[in-house]
Design a protein around this motif. Structure first.
Motif, PDB file in Angstrom:
ATOM      1  N   LEU A 150      43.854  78.524  26.894  1.00  0.00           N
ATOM      2  CA  LEU A 150      43.681  77.713  28.098  1.00  0.00           C
ATOM      3  C   LEU A 150      43.240  78.596  29.257  1.00  0.00           C
ATOM      4  N   ALA A 151      43.833  79.780  29.371  1.00  0.00           N
ATOM      5  CA  ALA A 151      43.454  80.701  30.442  1.00  0.00           C
ATOM      6  C   ALA A 151      41.998  81.136  30.298  1.00  0.00           C
ATOM      7  N   VAL A 152      41.538  81.331  29.054  1.00  0.00           N
ATOM      8  CA  VAL A 152      40.135  81.695  28.825  1.00  0.00           C
ATOM      9  C   VAL A 152      39.221  80.569  29.289  1.00  0.00           C
ATOM     10  N   ILE A 153      39.571  79.340  28.955  1.00  0.00           N
ATOM     11  CA  ILE A 153      38.766  78.176  29.351  1.00  0.00           C
ATOM     12  C   ILE A 153      38.727  78.032  30.863  1.00  0.00           C
ATOM     13  N   ILE A 154      39.881  78.153  31.499  1.00  0.00           N
ATOM     14  CA  ILE A 154      39.946  78.003  32.953  1.00  0.00           C
ATOM     15  C   ILE A 154      39.123  79.081  33.635  1.00  0.00           C
ATOM     16  N   ASP A 155      39.228  80.317  33.127  1.00  0.00           N
ATOM     17  CA  ASP A 155      38.445  81.409  33.713  1.00  0.00           C
ATOM     18  C   ASP A 155      36.948  81.109  33.609  1.00  0.00           C
ATOM     19  N   GLY A 156      36.528  80.535  32.485  1.00  0.00           N
ATOM     20  CA  GLY A 156      35.123  80.185  32.316  1.00  0.00           C
ATOM     21  C   GLY A 156      34.680  79.074  33.252  1.00  0.00           C
ATOM     22  N   LEU A 157      35.555  78.125  33.513  1.00  0.00           N
ATOM     23  CA  LEU A 157      35.226  77.023  34.416  1.00  0.00           C
ATOM     24  C   LEU A 157      35.096  77.496  35.860  1.00  0.00           C
ATOM     25  N   LEU A 158      35.909  78.454  36.248  1.00  0.00           N
ATOM     26  CA  LEU A 158      35.989  78.850  37.651  1.00  0.00           C
ATOM     27  C   LEU A 158      35.006  79.962  38.017  1.00  0.00           C
ATOM     28  N   ARG A 159      34.263  80.471  37.030  1.00  0.00           N
ATOM     29  CA  ARG A 159      33.343  81.582  37.310  1.00  0.00           C
ATOM     30  C   ARG A 159      32.013  81.051  37.832  1.00  0.00           C
ATOM     31  N   ALA A 160      31.877  81.002  39.133  1.00  0.00           N
ATOM     32  CA  ALA A 160      30.640  80.496  39.737  1.00  0.00           C
ATOM     33  C   ALA A 160      29.451  81.403  39.451  1.00  0.00           C
ATOM     34  N   ASP A 161      29.725  82.704  39.123  1.00  0.00           N
ATOM     35  CA  ASP A 161      28.639  83.652  38.887  1.00  0.00           C
ATOM     36  C   ASP A 161      28.249  83.756  37.417  1.00  0.00           C
ATOM     37  N   ALA A 162      28.763  82.876  36.574  1.00  0.00           N
ATOM     38  CA  ALA A 162      28.493  82.956  35.148  1.00  0.00           C
ATOM     39  C   ALA A 162      27.047  82.593  34.843  1.00  0.00           C
ATOM     40  N   ALA A 163      26.538  83.104  33.713  1.00  0.00           N
ATOM     41  CA  ALA A 163      25.185  82.760  33.280  1.00  0.00           C
ATOM     42  C   ALA A 163      25.115  81.274  32.958  1.00  0.00           C
ATOM     43  N   PRO A 164      23.959  80.659  33.179  1.00  0.00           N
ATOM     44  CA  PRO A 164      23.822  79.225  32.899  1.00  0.00           C
ATOM     45  C   PRO A 164      24.140  78.903  31.440  1.00  0.00           C
ATOM     46  N   LEU A 165      24.701  77.749  31.219  1.00  0.00           N
ATOM     47  CA  LEU A 165      25.008  77.335  29.855  1.00  0.00           C
ATOM     48  C   LEU A 165      23.717  77.071  29.077  1.00  0.00           C
ATOM     49  N   PRO A 166      23.695  77.347  27.780  1.00  0.00           N
ATOM     50  CA  PRO A 166      22.433  77.341  27.027  1.00  0.00           C
ATOM     51  C   PRO A 166      21.842  75.966  26.728  1.00  0.00           C
TER      52      PRO A 166
END
Length: 200
Positions: free
Chosen positions: A177-193
């Motif tokens: 769950l923490a991994v998922i939340i971290d992925g949701l909250l990362r505004a600087d993440a690469a665009p989803l494919p």
């Protein structure tokens, strides 16, 4: 099958609740192929009593889905009034995964509930989650390419992932769950494919 146009008597309500609880327990223990007789036996009622409430086992499964979707939708709606949209979203995902952990019903949520009522209530739960996600996005708290449908589909994922490890600690889902939340909250993440799925 029960007549939904008039209120159930108190004893009928008790029997219906017992059948739902028994079906959840037996299916969680032994999977979806348990017999109607096993469910009725666990509930302490005759098979005929079950069929007075639910014409088929599929109708019983749909009723379980409806019950759980109502709980999720109500929780999501309450969180719309929370002062912090990020905390509200995290709260919802934690609540959803915890509910999933308490009762092994993933196969019901994903495959059951083909009745009109189940479809409607699942849609209402989805819409409540969309509202939570939209609110978080409007505040710039989550990545812009995440949708409410994404979050709705991810709600049970932490527990499903943890179940792939036999003998895993009962709280291992919290790690994922923490991994998922971290992925949701990362505004600087690469665009989803690929584009987000469309809710139907």
């Amino acid at each position: 099958m029960e007549d939904r146009t008039r209120p159930l008597r108190a004893d009928a309500v008790r029997n219906r609740d017992r059948l739902l609880a028994a079906a959840e327990a037996v299916m969680a223990e032994r999977g979806p192929d348990v017999s109607v007789a096993d469910i009725a036996t666990r509930a302490g009622v005759a098979k005929g009593t079950m069929f007075r409430h639910f014409a088929t086992k599929e109708d019983l499964v749909a009723a379980i889905v409806v019950k759980h979707m109502i709980v999720l939708a109500d929780h999501a709606r309450r969180l719309l009034d929370a002062p912090d949209p990020e905390t509200a979203l995290v709260d919802f995902l934690t609540f959803a995964a915890d509910q999933r952990q308490q009762r092994d019903l993933a196969y019901l949520i994903s495959n059951g509930g083909s009745t009109e009522e189940a479809t409607r209530v699942r849609g209402e739960a989805h819409d409540a989650v969309v509202a939570l996600v939209d609110r978080a996005r409007e505040h710039g708290l989550i990545r812009s390419d995440i949708t409410g449908t994404d979050v709705f589909l991810l709600a049970c994922a932490p527990v499903q992932v943890a179940e792939n490890l036999p003998g895993a600690p009962s709280d291992l889902w919290r790690r994922y769950l923490a991994v998922i939340i971290d992925g949701l909250l990362r505004a600087d993440a690469a665009p989803l494919p690929v584009p987000a799925p469309v809710w139907r």
